[in-house]
Design an enzyme around this catalytic site. Structure first.
Site, PDB file in Angstrom:
ATOM      1  N   GLU A   1     -51.267   1.518  43.833  1.00  0.00           N
ATOM      2  CA  GLU A   1     -50.616   0.935  44.996  1.00  0.00           C
ATOM      3  C   GLU A   1     -49.470   0.106  44.418  1.00  0.00           C
ATOM      4  O   GLU A   1     -49.708  -0.953  43.832  1.00  0.00           O
ATOM      5  CB  GLU A   1     -51.579   0.049  45.784  1.00  0.00           C
ATOM      6  CG  GLU A   1     -50.928  -0.544  47.021  1.00  0.00           C
ATOM      7  CD  GLU A   1     -51.842  -1.520  47.757  1.00  0.00           C
ATOM      8  OE1 GLU A   1     -51.798  -1.531  48.998  1.00  0.00           O
ATOM      9  OE2 GLU A   1     -52.593  -2.256  47.088  1.00  0.00           O
TER      10      GLU A   1
ATOM     11  N   ASP B   1     -55.677  -1.140  43.449  1.00  0.00           N
ATOM     12  CA  ASP B   1     -55.165  -2.027  44.482  1.00  0.00           C
ATOM     13  C   ASP B   1     -54.178  -3.019  43.870  1.00  0.00           C
ATOM     14  O   ASP B   1     -54.430  -3.589  42.803  1.00  0.00           O
ATOM     15  CB  ASP B   1     -56.349  -2.762  45.119  1.00  0.00           C
ATOM     16  CG  ASP B   1     -55.941  -3.670  46.249  1.00  0.00           C
ATOM     17  OD1 ASP B   1     -55.439  -3.161  47.262  1.00  0.00           O
ATOM     18  OD2 ASP B   1     -56.135  -4.893  46.115  1.00  0.00           O
TER      19      ASP B   1
END
Length: 735
Positions: free
Chosen positions: A409, A373
């Site tokens: 990401e 993330d």
């Protein structure tokens, strides 16, 4: 604020201090490994406790019995900033925490306060959750320059000593090539919470995901790899609990080694610590079914929020080692996550924590990879994103971590270089945000450009082909947890997040969605048919594109969140899968698409097919002529034919056998009217028959034979796939 430098050693709460008649005398421990490790020392059974803190003056291990009584054991030995002690008689199941005494000077970023019971950063299991109030704050609520004297022990969770033993049965588990991978993103709780065939006591848990009914859906769908939303121990933000909400997605980690206890049937049944074996059993069951397990991990920030947030773990151990602070103002956090803090990957102690955690989940928990993330935050060693940062270098050199599937990401928050799509090293895959945006626009007939569609379909060579990477660097996605589901993407023009309590201001307003004529639910059969066609067109594009397709769990079922595009705080039927109202037609269509992709290696090419010599991939106008510069530049072009040659210079299987295939024509029409395509002249004598029709999935396949020059009508906003069989020797297709 004036600097207040105190040594916070006087606020230790009263407690029974070992040794006494009931607790054997503590022995010198070992600085390695960090965490709580049961075993033997000097022939005595017990547990070794080790915690790193360069700034601490004192460290105390606090043991808790079932009644909550606390026994404090001072840690006397320190080697290379690691405090360690061996406590005889302590074994698996023991609840514990730490109290760290040392300097308190918030202006200088020093926040030691022994009144706060802290979690072990290396805890393998955690019991309980946080009860927010002034007790969990490191600072005095009325005078933040002073340390709080309130004891937090009754308001915070406990670390648990864990037995790591487990009888694994997944020794021959399948490891899918990246090119063969089909990702399926799910939430452990939401996927199983309403499943009628899973026993109620297992719903919403790791055991529920391991149940045969859950696995049957995954294997029946044909995906290869489940990507789990965060399963590290997490706690909700205080502002959410104040609204009666919670952080459902789990992007608020407090324990990087501990499976979240809220997803455990064992914990629910009164067995604290049972989440570890339950998680392992889930992974084992998925592996035995041929499925890989990837974890979505959040190493960019923690649940301690900004400097005024709760003191639960890292802040009270060594604030500036764990968190990025302003170089000239160490009391001020640098926040590139939007969550109040950013982990300091420029500090060796934090880097070690991250790498130890990754290795633990691979070696001890048997996971197959990670999705990171807000990954650029991890590569901001000196502030700017750098592909030669310490974190990325350590991953590349690590003999364990470098061998699993790694996905970034590739964006974070609020920096000039926050959008780093295409900039990660060759080892990495990336969520392709350009693919998502372009395909959404293309299928709602916005003038994205036919060249943009072709580039994304063929693996995004503009992002990855120029830096020596492959199409498999692109994780292609249409929808993910963050945003609309596929059903909502074709049902809403605008977000509807009122239930989140922020007056619909949260969540992005740039959804590139289209409601097809009515906002939200409707009984209009024409609108419903159009929405179904739009869904099938996007799913077909996703599964035929070069790269790694990722399907948002539930999209195949027609799952809706009623227009909520930021349902991170909705732990209810908004986000739980509705198994009773499954769109079975869409589910069958999706399963057939995945089976089609897995059966035909021509759609799973591991190399870019570009340049003059690339006859394996050719582009034609609907008139059947090769695309030229004018065709590519036409802003109004919304249709094309794609030819894929299945036998020209194919990839090779593991045994060296060529992965030969038949030839295919993919006819793409994003116009709102039917369009006639003249079949181009490709291989001499090629005979074509239909395989996929996203406009009419019930249309017969294989019957009508077409040749070059024949015309095929493609329905509005749809994809038709034609196949030309080759008389080739059979060749294995890696499944």
């Amino acid at each position: 604020m004036t600097s207040t430098h105190t040594t916070a050693t006087t606020a230790v709460p009263a407690a029974r201090v070992a040794p006494d008649a009931r607790t054997p005398a503590a022995l010198p421990g070992s600085p390695f490994p960090l965490g709580a490790t049961p075993g033997q020392r000097a022939g005595v059974a017990g547990t070794n406790f080790a915690i790193a803190s360069p700034v601490a003056d004192t460290v105390t291990v606090c043991l808790f019995d079932q009644a909550g009584a606390e026994t404090q054991i001072p840690v006397q030995d320190n080697d290379a900033d690691v405090w360690h002690v061996f406590v005889p008689g302590v074994g698996p199941g023991q609840a514990y925490g730490y109290r760290v005494g040392g300097p308190w000077d918030p202006v200088r970023g020093l926040r030691c306060n022994p009144a706060k019971l802290l979690l072990d950063p290396y805890a393998k299991a955690i019991n309980g959750t946080v009860s927010f109030g002034p007790e969990v704050l490191g600072q005095d609520e009325a005078d933040p320059g002073k340390p709080s004297v309130l004891d937090s022990a009754g308001h915070v969770p406990r670390s648990l000593v864990v037995d790591s033993g487990f009888g694994w049965q997944d020794g021959n588990r399948i490891r899918h090539r990246t090119s063969d991978t089909v990702l399926y993103e799910i939430h452990v709780k939401g996927f199983t919470m309403r499943h009628p065939d899973i026993p109620p006591e297992l719903r919403g848990t790791y055991a529920g995901l391991a149940h045969e009914a859950a696995i049957a859906h995954l294997t029946g769908l044909g995906v290869t790899t489940v990507e789990l939303l965060p399963v590290h121990q997490n706690v909700p933000e205080a502002f959410l609990t104040g609204r009666g909400l919670t952080n459902y997605w789990g992007y608020n980690t407090i324990g990087f080694f501990a499976p979240h206890n809220g997803y455990s049937a064992a914990v629910r049944a009164g067995r604290p610590g049972g989440q570890v074996a339950e998680f392992k059993a889930m992974v084992d069951a998925l592996h035995r079914a041929g499925l890989e397990v990837i974890l979505d991990v959040v190493f960019n920030h923690t649940a301690e929020a900004g400097p005024d947030g709760p003191a639960l773990c890292f802040r009270g151990i060594d604030n500036t080692a764990y968190y990025r602070t302003e170089p000239d103002h160490p009391g001020v956090y640098i926040d590139t996550t939007g969550c109040g803090n950013s982990l300091n990957t420029g500090d060796p102690m934090t880097l070690q924590l991250i790498m130890d955690s990754l290795r633990y989940w691979i070696l001890e928990m048997h996971v197959d990879g990670f999705r990171f993330d807000l990954a650029p935050t991890l590569a901001r060693q000196e502030g700017a994103y750098s592909k030669v940062s310490a974190f990325l270098d350590m991953v590349a050199q690590d003999p364990v971590v470098s061998r699993v599937k790694l996905t970034a990401e590739p964006w974070d928050v609020g920096q000039m270089d926050s959008y780093d799509l295409g900039r990660f090293p060759p080892l990495w895959r990336e969520w392709n945000g350009k693919y998502r945006d372009s395909m959404r626009d293309f299928w709602r007939s916005h003038p994205v450009g036919i060249g943009e569609f072709a580039t994304r379909f063929a693996g995004s060579s503009d992002l990855y082909g120029t830096v020596g990477r492959r199409p498999t660097a692109s994780v292609n996605l249409i929808t993910v947890h963050d945003g609309f589901t596929l059903r909502d993407l074709v049902s809403y023009d605008d977000k509807h997040n009122e239930a989140n309590g922020e007056n619909n201001h949260d969540g992005t307003s740039d959804n590139r969605s289209w409601n097809c004529g009515a906002e939200g639910p409707t009984g209009d059969p024409d609108i419903l048919a159009l929405r179904a066609r739009q869904s099938r067109a996007m799913l077909t594009t996703l599964m035929l594109s070069f790269g790694v397709p990722m399907l948002l769990g539930g999209d195949e079922m027609g799952r809706t969140q009623q227009g909520n595009n930021n349902a991170y705080c909705q732990d209810n039927e908004t986000t739980w899968y509705d198994w009773e109202n499954t769109d079975t037609a869409l589910q069958d269509y999706t399963a057939n698409l995945i089976a089609f992709r897995r059966a035909h290696p021509v759609f799973r090419r591991r190399r870019f097919l570009t340049g003059i010599e690339a006859t394996q991939l050719q582009w034609f106008t609907p008139a059947g002529t090769p695309m030229d510069g004018g065709d590519w530049a036409d802003p109004n072009a919304r249709a094309m034919a794609i030819y894929l040659d299945g036998s020209d210079d194919p990839d090779r299987a593991d045994d060296g056998t060529p992965l030969v295939d038949d030839d295919f024509l993919v006819l793409v029409n994003s116009w709102w009217e039917p369009l006639g395509f003249v079949l181009p002249a490709t291989r001499p004598g090629a005979q074509w028959h239909a395989q996929i029709d996203s406009y009419d999935p019930a249309a017969p396949t294989g019957a009508a034979i077409r040749s070059a020059g024949d015309q095929v009508t493609v329905g509005p906003r749809s994809v038709t796939v034609l196949r030309s069989d080759r008389q080739l020797p059979s060749a294995p297709t890696r499944r």
